[in-house]
Write a protein that holds these residues in place. Structure first.
Motif, PDB file in Angstrom:
ATOM      1  N   VAL A   1       0.820  -1.212   0.000  1.00  0.00           N
ATOM      2  CA  VAL A   1       0.000   0.000   0.000  1.00  0.00           C
ATOM      3  C   VAL A   1       0.856   1.265   0.000  1.00  0.00           C
ATOM      4  CG1 VAL A   1      -2.035  -1.070   1.021  1.00  0.00           C
ATOM      5  CG2 VAL A   1      -0.304  -0.083   2.510  1.00  0.00           C
ATOM      6  N   ALA A   2       2.043   1.171   0.580  1.00  0.00           N
ATOM      7  CA  ALA A   2       2.916   2.346   0.648  1.00  0.00           C
ATOM      8  C   ALA A   2       3.388   2.801  -0.725  1.00  0.00           C
ATOM      9  CB  ALA A   2       4.121   2.052   1.540  1.00  0.00           C
ATOM     10  N   SER A   3       3.378   1.898  -1.699  1.00  0.00           N
ATOM     11  CA  SER A   3       3.885   2.254  -3.022  1.00  0.00           C
ATOM     12  C   SER A   3       2.949   3.184  -3.794  1.00  0.00           C
ATOM     13  CB  SER A   3       4.161   0.991  -3.839  1.00  0.00           C
ATOM     14  OG  SER A   3       2.965   0.287  -4.086  1.00  0.00           O
ATOM     15  N   VAL A   4       1.665   3.201  -3.455  1.00  0.00           N
ATOM     16  CA  VAL A   4       0.734   4.042  -4.216  1.00  0.00           C
ATOM     17  C   VAL A   4      -0.078   5.004  -3.349  1.00  0.00           C
ATOM     18  CG1 VAL A   4       0.496   2.399  -6.113  1.00  0.00           C
ATOM     19  CG2 VAL A   4      -1.094   2.306  -4.207  1.00  0.00           C
ATOM     20  N   MET A   5       0.064   4.944  -2.037  1.00  0.00           N
ATOM     21  CA  MET A   5      -0.762   5.800  -1.173  1.00  0.00           C
ATOM     22  C   MET A   5      -0.432   7.275  -1.390  1.00  0.00           C
ATOM     23  SD  MET A   5       0.903   5.264   2.563  1.00  0.00           S
ATOM     24  CE  MET A   5       2.575   5.802   2.909  1.00  0.00           C
ATOM     25  N   ALA A   6      -1.425   8.112  -1.160  1.00  0.00           N
ATOM     26  CA  ALA A   6      -1.246   9.560  -1.254  1.00  0.00           C
ATOM     27  C   ALA A   6      -0.695  10.062   0.081  1.00  0.00           C
ATOM     28  CB  ALA A   6      -2.579  10.231  -1.561  1.00  0.00           C
TER      29      ALA A   6
ATOM     30  N   ILE B   1      -5.984   0.490   7.337  1.00  0.00           N
ATOM     31  CA  ILE B   1      -5.243  -0.665   6.841  1.00  0.00           C
ATOM     32  C   ILE B   1      -3.791  -0.514   7.260  1.00  0.00           C
ATOM     33  CG2 ILE B   1      -4.718   0.319   4.571  1.00  0.00           C
ATOM     34  CD1 ILE B   1      -5.253  -2.595   3.483  1.00  0.00           C
ATOM     35  N   SER B   2      -3.165  -1.626   7.553  1.00  0.00           N
ATOM     36  CA  SER B   2      -1.784  -1.627   8.012  1.00  0.00           C
ATOM     37  C   SER B   2      -0.817  -1.256   6.891  1.00  0.00           C
ATOM     38  CB  SER B   2      -1.428  -3.017   8.550  1.00  0.00           C
ATOM     39  OG  SER B   2      -0.047  -3.100   8.821  1.00  0.00           O
ATOM     40  N   MET B   3       0.272  -0.644   7.272  1.00  0.00           N
ATOM     41  CA  MET B   3       1.322  -0.266   6.338  1.00  0.00           C
ATOM     42  C   MET B   3       1.935  -1.505   5.662  1.00  0.00           C
ATOM     43  SD  MET B   3       3.011   2.373   5.286  1.00  0.00           S
ATOM     44  CE  MET B   3       4.463   3.352   5.355  1.00  0.00           C
ATOM     45  N   GLN B   4       1.851  -2.660   6.311  1.00  0.00           N
ATOM     46  CA  GLN B   4       2.436  -3.879   5.757  1.00  0.00           C
ATOM     47  C   GLN B   4       1.517  -4.591   4.762  1.00  0.00           C
ATOM     48  OE1 GLN B   4       2.632  -3.319   9.221  1.00  0.00           O
ATOM     49  NE2 GLN B   4       4.706  -2.543   8.936  1.00  0.00           N
ATOM     50  N   ALA B   5       0.319  -4.099   4.554  1.00  0.00           N
ATOM     51  CA  ALA B   5      -0.641  -4.766   3.667  1.00  0.00           C
ATOM     52  C   ALA B   5      -0.262  -4.567   2.205  1.00  0.00           C
ATOM     53  CB  ALA B   5      -2.045  -4.220   3.914  1.00  0.00           C
ATOM     54  N   ASN B   6      -0.755  -5.475   1.369  1.00  0.00           N
ATOM     55  CA  ASN B   6      -0.545  -5.309  -0.067  1.00  0.00           C
ATOM     56  C   ASN B   6      -1.832  -4.750  -0.685  1.00  0.00           C
ATOM     57  OD1 ASN B   6      -2.315  -7.518  -0.755  1.00  0.00           O
ATOM     58  ND2 ASN B   6      -0.625  -8.945  -0.405  1.00  0.00           N
ATOM     59  N   LEU B   7      -1.765  -4.442  -1.965  1.00  0.00           N
ATOM     60  CA  LEU B   7      -2.907  -3.801  -2.624  1.00  0.00           C
ATOM     61  C   LEU B   7      -4.101  -4.735  -2.797  1.00  0.00           C
ATOM     62  CD1 LEU B   7      -1.151  -1.553  -5.276  1.00  0.00           C
ATOM     63  CD2 LEU B   7      -2.177  -0.890  -3.106  1.00  0.00           C
ATOM     64  N   GLN B   8      -3.870  -6.042  -2.858  1.00  0.00           N
ATOM     65  CA  GLN B   8      -4.997  -6.962  -2.929  1.00  0.00           C
ATOM     66  C   GLN B   8      -5.785  -6.909  -1.621  1.00  0.00           C
ATOM     67  OE1 GLN B   8      -4.253 -11.172  -3.128  1.00  0.00           O
ATOM     68  NE2 GLN B   8      -6.383 -11.630  -3.597  1.00  0.00           N
ATOM     69  N   GLU B   9      -5.075  -6.866  -0.498  1.00  0.00           N
ATOM     70  CA  GLU B   9      -5.756  -6.749   0.798  1.00  0.00           C
ATOM     71  C   GLU B   9      -6.515  -5.435   0.888  1.00  0.00           C
ATOM     72  OE1 GLU B   9      -2.765  -9.231   3.717  1.00  0.00           O
ATOM     73  OE2 GLU B   9      -2.089  -7.289   2.944  1.00  0.00           O
ATOM     74  N   ALA B  10      -5.933  -4.364   0.361  1.00  0.00           N
ATOM     75  CA  ALA B  10      -6.614  -3.066   0.357  1.00  0.00           C
ATOM     76  C   ALA B  10      -7.874  -3.120  -0.497  1.00  0.00           C
ATOM     77  CB  ALA B  10      -5.670  -1.981  -0.152  1.00  0.00           C
TER      78      ALA B  10
ATOM     79  N   GLU C   1     -15.168   4.144   1.095  1.00  0.00           N
ATOM     80  CA  GLU C   1     -14.683   4.755  -0.143  1.00  0.00           C
ATOM     81  C   GLU C   1     -13.189   5.038  -0.137  1.00  0.00           C
ATOM     82  OE1 GLU C   1     -19.006   6.499   0.123  1.00  0.00           O
ATOM     83  OE2 GLU C   1     -17.333   6.817   1.480  1.00  0.00           O
ATOM     84  N   ALA C   2     -12.543   4.921   1.030  1.00  0.00           N
ATOM     85  CA  ALA C   2     -11.111   5.193   1.123  1.00  0.00           C
ATOM     86  C   ALA C   2     -10.545   4.502   2.358  1.00  0.00           C
ATOM     87  CB  ALA C   2     -10.862   6.693   1.195  1.00  0.00           C
ATOM     88  N   LEU C   3      -9.221   4.406   2.380  1.00  0.00           N
ATOM     89  CA  LEU C   3      -8.523   3.798   3.508  1.00  0.00           C
ATOM     90  C   LEU C   3      -7.451   4.758   4.005  1.00  0.00           C
ATOM     91  CD1 LEU C   3      -7.885   0.282   1.927  1.00  0.00           C
ATOM     92  CD2 LEU C   3      -9.665   0.854   3.574  1.00  0.00           C
ATOM     93  N   TYR C   4      -7.188   4.725   5.300  1.00  0.00           N
ATOM     94  CA  TYR C   4      -6.020   5.426   5.804  1.00  0.00           C
ATOM     95  C   TYR C   4      -4.993   4.367   6.170  1.00  0.00           C
ATOM     96  CZ  TYR C   4      -7.811   4.477  10.528  1.00  0.00           C
ATOM     97  OH  TYR C   4      -8.287   3.869  11.658  1.00  0.00           O
ATOM     98  N   VAL C   5      -3.744   4.619   5.814  1.00  0.00           N
ATOM     99  CA  VAL C   5      -2.663   3.664   6.024  1.00  0.00           C
ATOM    100  C   VAL C   5      -1.971   4.024   7.333  1.00  0.00           C
ATOM    101  CG1 VAL C   5      -0.542   2.710   5.060  1.00  0.00           C
ATOM    102  CG2 VAL C   5      -2.390   3.441   3.526  1.00  0.00           C
ATOM    103  N   HIS C   6      -1.950   3.058   8.252  1.00  0.00           N
ATOM    104  CA  HIS C   6      -1.371   3.317   9.564  1.00  0.00           C
ATOM    105  C   HIS C   6      -0.327   2.269   9.922  1.00  0.00           C
ATOM    106  CE1 HIS C   6      -3.541  -0.021  11.497  1.00  0.00           C
ATOM    107  NE2 HIS C   6      -4.529   0.298  10.670  1.00  0.00           N
ATOM    108  N   GLY C   7       0.489   2.616  10.874  1.00  0.00           N
ATOM    109  CA  GLY C   7       1.496   1.696  11.389  1.00  0.00           C
ATOM    110  C   GLY C   7       1.798   2.052  12.827  1.00  0.00           C
ATOM    111  N   HIS C   8       2.329   1.095  13.547  1.00  0.00           N
ATOM    112  CA  HIS C   8       2.673   1.325  14.950  1.00  0.00           C
ATOM    113  C   HIS C   8       4.089   1.883  15.035  1.00  0.00           C
ATOM    114  CE1 HIS C   8      -0.892  -0.648  16.404  1.00  0.00           C
ATOM    115  NE2 HIS C   8      -0.664  -1.652  15.578  1.00  0.00           N
TER     116      HIS C   8
ATOM    117  N   ILE D   1      -0.385   7.706  11.110  1.00  0.00           N
ATOM    118  CA  ILE D   1      -1.038   7.611   9.811  1.00  0.00           C
ATOM    119  C   ILE D   1      -0.048   8.114   8.766  1.00  0.00           C
ATOM    120  CG2 ILE D   1      -2.961   8.407   8.387  1.00  0.00           C
ATOM    121  CD1 ILE D   1      -4.608   8.556  10.964  1.00  0.00           C
ATOM    122  N   TYR D   2       0.228   7.247   7.790  1.00  0.00           N
ATOM    123  CA  TYR D   2       1.232   7.538   6.784  1.00  0.00           C
ATOM    124  C   TYR D   2       0.648   8.061   5.473  1.00  0.00           C
ATOM    125  CZ  TYR D   2       4.512   5.065   9.766  1.00  0.00           C
ATOM    126  OH  TYR D   2       5.300   4.685  10.818  1.00  0.00           O
TER     127      TYR D   2
END
Length: 147
Positions: free
Chosen positions: A20-25, A98-107, A117-124, A132-133
């Motif tokens: 998810v980190a590769s395409v997130m805004a 969604i976790s920062m470690q997730a892939n786009l299929q999981e998203a 309609e959207a996800l926020y990417v988070h990590g600990h 939130i990344y």
């Protein structure tokens, strides 16, 4: 039989390859539902794409900065007036995390399962703190397999 997913769909294979980190805004700002007119103007000037509206410290909705800019241009608000981002006419998107470690299929699956309609990417970052990344929209997920 060992619990692995052997789905050979080309789209799913492509989505599994990217995180998810590769395409997130990353152009977003976290805000409360009520902000000052001055803050709204500074968000527009700083070329932020998204406003992540939080209530009680939790992300609730996503608002496009373009919608905020349109509202500000159409309405002459006083400089000391506070804007309620949940009340202005704009398209707000419901969020899930969604976790920062997730892939786009999981998203992609989470967007469908949670009906958001959207996800926020988070990590600990430490024991009880979440950072939130970025934000992820269906359009960003789709961009990974349209390349």
């Amino acid at each position: 039989s060992s619990g692995k997913d052997y789905d050979t769909c080309p789209v799913k294979q492509t989505l599994r390859r990217y995180g998810v980190a590769s395409v997130m805004a990353r152009n977003f700002v976290r805000v409360d539902p009520q902000i000052s007119h001055e803050m709204a103007e500074s968000v527009i000037e700083s070329e932020i794409d998204w406003l992540l509206i939080e209530q009680d410290g939790l992300p609730e909705q996503l608002l496009s900065a373009v919608d905020l800019a349109k509202y500000l241009r159409a309405n002459d608000a006083a400089e000391d007036e506070r804007l309620d981002l949940l009340e202005i006419p704009a398209a707000r998107q419901q969020l899930a995390g969604i976790s920062m470690q997730a892939n786009l299929q999981e998203a992609h699956m989470l967007l469908q399962q949670e009906s958001v309609e959207a996800l926020y990417v988070h990590g600990h970052i430490r024991a009880r703190a979440n950072r939130i990344y970025g934000v992820l929209t269906p359009e960003l997920v789709e961009s990974a397999y349209r390349i």
